[in-house]
Motif scaffolding. Structure first.
Motif, PDB file in Angstrom:
ATOM      1  N   ILE A 108      47.488  24.632  11.233  1.00  0.00           N
ATOM      2  CA  ILE A 108      46.032  24.676  11.341  1.00  0.00           C
ATOM      3  C   ILE A 108      45.648  25.531  12.551  1.00  0.00           C
ATOM      4  O   ILE A 108      46.248  25.435  13.604  1.00  0.00           O
ATOM      5  CB  ILE A 108      45.448  23.252  11.420  1.00  0.00           C
ATOM      6  CG1 ILE A 108      45.754  22.508  10.115  1.00  0.00           C
ATOM      7  CG2 ILE A 108      43.960  23.270  11.706  1.00  0.00           C
ATOM      8  CD1 ILE A 108      45.396  21.047  10.105  1.00  0.00           C
ATOM      9  N   ASN A 109      44.688  26.381  12.378  1.00  0.00           N
ATOM     10  CA  ASN A 109      44.197  27.359  13.354  1.00  0.00           C
ATOM     11  C   ASN A 109      45.071  28.602  13.422  1.00  0.00           C
ATOM     12  O   ASN A 109      44.853  29.464  14.259  1.00  0.00           O
ATOM     13  CB  ASN A 109      44.027  26.758  14.760  1.00  0.00           C
ATOM     14  CG  ASN A 109      43.030  25.631  14.769  1.00  0.00           C
ATOM     15  OD1 ASN A 109      42.018  25.686  14.088  1.00  0.00           O
ATOM     16  ND2 ASN A 109      43.330  24.591  15.524  1.00  0.00           N
ATOM     17  N   SER A 113      46.110  28.404   8.042  1.00  0.00           N
ATOM     18  CA  SER A 113      45.254  27.259   8.343  1.00  0.00           C
ATOM     19  C   SER A 113      44.758  26.561   7.075  1.00  0.00           C
ATOM     20  O   SER A 113      44.787  25.328   6.983  1.00  0.00           O
ATOM     21  CB  SER A 113      44.067  27.700   9.195  1.00  0.00           C
ATOM     22  OG  SER A 113      43.295  26.584   9.565  1.00  0.00           O
TER      23      SER A 113
END
Length: 179
Positions: A108-109, A113
């Protein structure tokens, strides 16, 4: 397993069930997309793999691509985002939801993600259901809330998971109220 091998497995399963591409896709994906998946020119999402496994009545783990042949075991130290994504898919497919969620959340990010959110949400809703079955209502509620938060994010946002979370949280609240 590479895309060609994955496509070959899907096609073999479809032919074994004596189904046409149109019968398999229903309203979920296009027949053209299934054709591209079977020919190895397109890579299906995890949600599409789950759908195809359900329609073809085969375990989803038979469609989750394995790590590249000869790659090191990445269980403890996947070193690239791609490796983490493959490992998370494998762990999810084999029911190792805790490990899959941990790997997915690490994406995630980053570049993956959307995939990380989708896999983690599916892991958390499965773990929440397991906790509910074992009677750990507070853990079930905590995991369902995590799944609910992640199910809204990215291009793979899932109303199905959001609905499942709401239903599970309602059951947990009822059981906690009953004492």
């Amino acid at each position: 397993m590479n895309r060609s091998e994955l496509g070959k497995r899907i096609k073999e399963a479809r032919l074994a069930k004596k189904m046409t591409q149109t019968e398999v896709v229903g309203d979920f994906i296009t027949r053209n997309m299934l054709s591209q998946i079977e020919s190895g020119t397109a890579t299906p999402s995890l949600k599409t793999l789950e759908y195809l496994a359900g329609v073809l009545d085969i375990p989803v783990q038979t469609l989750i691509p394995d790590r590249r042949e000869g790659a090191a075991d990445l269980t403890n130290h996947p070193d690239t985002e791609s490796d983490k994504l493959w490992e998370a898919k494998e762990r999810y497919g084999s029911g190792q939801y805790g490990l899959a969620a941990e790997l997915a959340e690490s994406l995630i990010n980053g570049r993956f993600s959307d995939e990380g959110c989708a896999i983690a949400a599916r892991c958390y809703i499965n773990m929440a259901a397991d906790s509910e079955k074992s009677g750990d209502m507070s853990k079930a509620a905590e995991l369902a809330q995590k799944a609910d938060e992640l199910a809204d994010k990215g291009i793979y946002a899932s109303r199905e998971i959001k609905t499942g979370c709401t239903l599970l949280l309602n059951r947990v609240a009822e059981k906690l109220a009953q004492g």
